[in-house]
Design a protein around this motif. Sequence first.
Motif, PDB file in Angstrom:
ATOM      1  N   MET A  16       4.754 -40.342  84.267  1.00  0.00           N
ATOM      2  CA  MET A  16       4.973 -40.403  82.818  1.00  0.00           C
ATOM      3  C   MET A  16       6.310 -39.786  82.457  1.00  0.00           C
ATOM      4  SD  MET A  16       2.511 -39.298  79.642  1.00  0.00           S
ATOM      5  CE  MET A  16       2.303 -37.563  80.051  1.00  0.00           C
ATOM      6  N   ARG A  17       7.058 -40.489  81.623  1.00  0.00           N
ATOM      7  CA  ARG A  17       8.344 -39.972  81.169  1.00  0.00           C
ATOM      8  C   ARG A  17       8.228 -39.630  79.687  1.00  0.00           C
ATOM      9  NH1 ARG A  17      14.156 -42.242  82.923  1.00  0.00           N
ATOM     10  NH2 ARG A  17      13.433 -41.233  84.815  1.00  0.00           N
ATOM     11  N   ILE A  18       8.617 -38.424  79.338  1.00  0.00           N
ATOM     12  CA  ILE A  18       8.456 -37.937  77.968  1.00  0.00           C
ATOM     13  C   ILE A  18       9.815 -37.561  77.385  1.00  0.00           C
ATOM     14  CG2 ILE A  18       7.298 -36.249  76.485  1.00  0.00           C
ATOM     15  CD1 ILE A  18       5.353 -35.754  78.856  1.00  0.00           C
ATOM     16  N   LEU A  19      10.071 -38.071  76.182  1.00  0.00           N
ATOM     17  CA  LEU A  19      11.282 -37.688  75.451  1.00  0.00           C
ATOM     18  C   LEU A  19      10.891 -36.719  74.346  1.00  0.00           C
ATOM     19  CD1 LEU A  19      14.182 -37.818  74.339  1.00  0.00           C
ATOM     20  CD2 LEU A  19      13.646 -40.053  73.361  1.00  0.00           C
ATOM     21  N   GLY A  20      11.368 -35.490  74.446  1.00  0.00           N
ATOM     22  CA  GLY A  20      11.130 -34.493  73.409  1.00  0.00           C
ATOM     23  C   GLY A  20      12.265 -34.522  72.389  1.00  0.00           C
ATOM     24  N   VAL A  21      11.919 -34.410  71.114  1.00  0.00           N
ATOM     25  CA  VAL A  21      12.921 -34.454  70.040  1.00  0.00           C
ATOM     26  C   VAL A  21      12.756 -33.238  69.136  1.00  0.00           C
ATOM     27  CG1 VAL A  21      13.821 -35.764  68.075  1.00  0.00           C
ATOM     28  CG2 VAL A  21      12.853 -36.982  70.049  1.00  0.00           C
ATOM     29  N   ASP A  22      13.799 -32.441  69.033  1.00  0.00           N
ATOM     30  CA  ASP A  22      13.835 -31.351  68.052  1.00  0.00           C
ATOM     31  C   ASP A  22      14.715 -31.849  66.910  1.00  0.00           C
ATOM     32  OD1 ASP A  22      13.505 -28.847  66.871  1.00  0.00           O
ATOM     33  OD2 ASP A  22      15.307 -28.062  67.824  1.00  0.00           O
ATOM     34  N   PRO A  23      14.098 -32.401  65.851  1.00  0.00           N
ATOM     35  CA  PRO A  23      14.874 -33.171  64.883  1.00  0.00           C
ATOM     36  C   PRO A  23      15.760 -32.310  63.995  1.00  0.00           C
ATOM     37  CG  PRO A  23      12.610 -32.981  64.129  1.00  0.00           C
ATOM     38  CD  PRO A  23      12.665 -32.331  65.489  1.00  0.00           C
ATOM     39  N   GLY A  24      16.909 -32.863  63.642  1.00  0.00           N
ATOM     40  CA  GLY A  24      17.825 -32.162  62.760  1.00  0.00           C
ATOM     41  C   GLY A  24      19.065 -33.004  62.536  1.00  0.00           C
ATOM     42  N   LEU A  25      19.771 -32.717  61.457  1.00  0.00           N
ATOM     43  CA  LEU A  25      20.996 -33.463  61.169  1.00  0.00           C
ATOM     44  C   LEU A  25      22.210 -32.808  61.819  1.00  0.00           C
ATOM     45  CD1 LEU A  25      20.904 -34.653  57.451  1.00  0.00           C
ATOM     46  CD2 LEU A  25      20.836 -36.001  59.545  1.00  0.00           C
ATOM     47  N   THR A  26      22.266 -31.483  61.728  1.00  0.00           N
ATOM     48  CA  THR A  26      23.406 -30.772  62.312  1.00  0.00           C
ATOM     49  C   THR A  26      23.324 -30.793  63.832  1.00  0.00           C
ATOM     50  OG1 THR A  26      23.485 -29.371  60.370  1.00  0.00           O
ATOM     51  CG2 THR A  26      24.659 -28.596  62.314  1.00  0.00           C
ATOM     52  N   ARG A  27      22.125 -30.508  64.341  1.00  0.00           N
ATOM     53  CA  ARG A  27      21.887 -30.593  65.778  1.00  0.00           C
ATOM     54  C   ARG A  27      20.506 -31.203  65.981  1.00  0.00           C
ATOM     55  NH1 ARG A  27      23.700 -25.543  65.045  1.00  0.00           N
ATOM     56  NH2 ARG A  27      21.576 -24.781  65.040  1.00  0.00           N
ATOM     57  N   CYS A  28      20.439 -32.283  66.759  1.00  0.00           N
ATOM     58  CA  CYS A  28      19.155 -32.888  67.098  1.00  0.00           C
ATOM     59  C   CYS A  28      19.004 -32.789  68.609  1.00  0.00           C
ATOM     60  CB  CYS A  28      19.096 -34.351  66.649  1.00  0.00           C
ATOM     61  SG  CYS A  28      17.506 -35.142  66.989  1.00  0.00           S
ATOM     62  N   GLY A  29      18.074 -31.952  69.052  1.00  0.00           N
ATOM     63  CA  GLY A  29      17.867 -31.762  70.484  1.00  0.00           C
ATOM     64  C   GLY A  29      17.088 -32.922  71.082  1.00  0.00           C
ATOM     65  N   LEU A  30      17.545 -33.413  72.232  1.00  0.00           N
ATOM     66  CA  LEU A  30      16.856 -34.492  72.939  1.00  0.00           C
ATOM     67  C   LEU A  30      16.685 -34.066  74.394  1.00  0.00           C
ATOM     68  CD1 LEU A  30      18.906 -37.555  71.592  1.00  0.00           C
ATOM     69  CD2 LEU A  30      16.662 -36.764  70.806  1.00  0.00           C
ATOM     70  N   GLY A  31      15.470 -34.181  74.902  1.00  0.00           N
ATOM     71  CA  GLY A  31      15.233 -33.779  76.287  1.00  0.00           C
ATOM     72  C   GLY A  31      14.215 -34.690  76.943  1.00  0.00           C
ATOM     73  N   VAL A  32      14.526 -35.197  78.115  1.00  0.00           N
ATOM     74  CA  VAL A  32      13.634 -36.107  78.832  1.00  0.00           C
ATOM     75  C   VAL A  32      13.145 -35.442  80.109  1.00  0.00           C
ATOM     76  CG1 VAL A  32      13.407 -38.359  79.959  1.00  0.00           C
ATOM     77  CG2 VAL A  32      14.892 -38.110  77.953  1.00  0.00           C
ATOM     78  N   ILE A  33      11.821 -35.497  80.310  1.00  0.00           N
ATOM     79  CA  ILE A  33      11.265 -35.000  81.569  1.00  0.00           C
ATOM     80  C   ILE A  33      10.450 -36.114  82.228  1.00  0.00           C
ATOM     81  CG2 ILE A  33      11.157 -32.609  80.760  1.00  0.00           C
ATOM     82  CD1 ILE A  33       8.086 -32.985  80.486  1.00  0.00           C
ATOM     83  N   ASP A  34      10.380 -36.028  83.559  1.00  0.00           N
ATOM     84  CA  ASP A  34       9.498 -36.899  84.318  1.00  0.00           C
ATOM     85  C   ASP A  34       8.363 -36.040  84.824  1.00  0.00           C
ATOM     86  OD1 ASP A  34       9.793 -39.605  84.442  1.00  0.00           O
ATOM     87  OD2 ASP A  34      11.495 -39.509  85.815  1.00  0.00           O
ATOM     88  N   ALA A  35       7.165 -36.605  84.819  1.00  0.00           N
ATOM     89  CA  ALA A  35       6.006 -35.792  85.173  1.00  0.00           C
ATOM     90  C   ALA A  35       5.076 -36.573  86.093  1.00  0.00           C
ATOM     91  CB  ALA A  35       5.274 -35.347  83.922  1.00  0.00           C
ATOM     92  N   ALA A  36       5.581 -36.862  87.273  1.00  0.00           N
ATOM     93  CA  ALA A  36       4.716 -37.506  88.271  1.00  0.00           C
ATOM     94  C   ALA A  36       3.547 -36.570  88.570  1.00  0.00           C
ATOM     95  CB  ALA A  36       5.514 -37.806  89.532  1.00  0.00           C
ATOM     96  N   HIS A  37       3.833 -35.274  88.591  1.00  0.00           N
ATOM     97  CA  HIS A  37       2.785 -34.265  88.743  1.00  0.00           C
ATOM     98  C   HIS A  37       2.758 -33.406  87.489  1.00  0.00           C
ATOM     99  CE1 HIS A  37       2.565 -35.390  92.926  1.00  0.00           C
ATOM    100  NE2 HIS A  37       3.880 -35.291  92.977  1.00  0.00           N
TER     101      HIS A  37
END
Lengths: 199, 199
Positions: free
Chosen positions: B1-22
């Motif tokens: 499973m691949r998950i995209l995390g989003v910390d929403p914002g206009l000035t800074r919007c954090g984006l982080g992708v993890i893979d979770a085979a385990h």
Amino acid sequence: MRILGVDPGLTRCGLGVIDAAHVSRPGLVAVDVVRTPADASVDVRLGELADRFEVWLDDHRPDVVAIERVFARSDVSTIMGTAQASGLTMGLAARRGIPVSMHTPSEVKKAISGNGRADKKQMTHMVTRILRLETAPRPADAADALALAICHLWRGAGGGASTPGAAKDVLARRAAGRQGAGLTRAQEQWAQALRTGRR
Amino acid sequence: MRILGVDPGLTRCGLGVIDAAHVSRPGLVAVDVVRTPADASVDVRLGELADRFEVWLDDHRPDVVAIERVFARSDVSTIMGTAQASGLTMGLAARRGIPVSMHTPSEVKKAISGNGRADKKQMTHMVTRILRLETAPRPADAADALALAICHLWRGAGGGASTPGAAKDVLARRAAGRQGAGLTRAQEQWAQALRTGRR
């Protein structure tokens, strides 16, 4: 100039398009309310709104999008859906290079009726007269979307500091016209409606 | 499973992708912070965020998007940009048929550190350990996006009532594992970090 007015919301999102070859005589192009199911999750509702909104951008190719500026109210939870829907529609319009202008509810009311505290009935009445419609747009969100578009036409982008009292000016020009070449029946109705709206 | 995390914002919007085979061993795929210019209008900033976000959806093809649930705070003006950015990213993901899950900041903190009131330093520390990174993700919004993705992995969609205390469970399994086949050095570090985070 073609203007798409947006009254943002998840349960009902009002969309109204006007054409304004003449500033004082805008014409209705299309009006509708996009509804998304209240029992669906917020993301699914926003996804559906995105699809429907882009169909309107494709079909009507507006030169500008006028959106209600969402403001602080006492209960934050009530405006969250509105803020999300406005963010979505603003972003979708802006990425196409379409200018977006924001107007507060009181700015819209004042531009349309001359009264920043006009009620929904009064606003619907005015929009119906201004666009020379045979029947009033329903529900209120549809009329609100058209009011936003008309407000943008008369106030201009960015708050309209350059054209304060636009409705009043138009009314004055119409009144002057009546003393000269005369008004059309529709213009008569509108001038009458403006006066009624001020009472 | 691949998950995209989003910390929403206009000035800074954090984006982080993890893979979770385990489940107990998620791996970093990508992390970044999208910034939009503070001197641009909100619609232009949202349009740019829309473009950048869709590049991430195209590039990383997440199975699910985990977004911070925006909550009522005392000052509504501070959350308006966050709400608009969250509405935009939620709508763009949902229209592609990607499930979106929402997690509150305290849910994320509790899932990652065991403490719903963990501070930013502690959260960054934990994310760094969990993903076995050599350096901490910077700025905090980047770490927050990864924390959201990890939180979704461990809590599941829709609030995670089915897997309460996931971090604790994983820790317990790891501790049990250490008594048996033993932990890798990274797992050791993580178990240590979990304990540190709880103090």
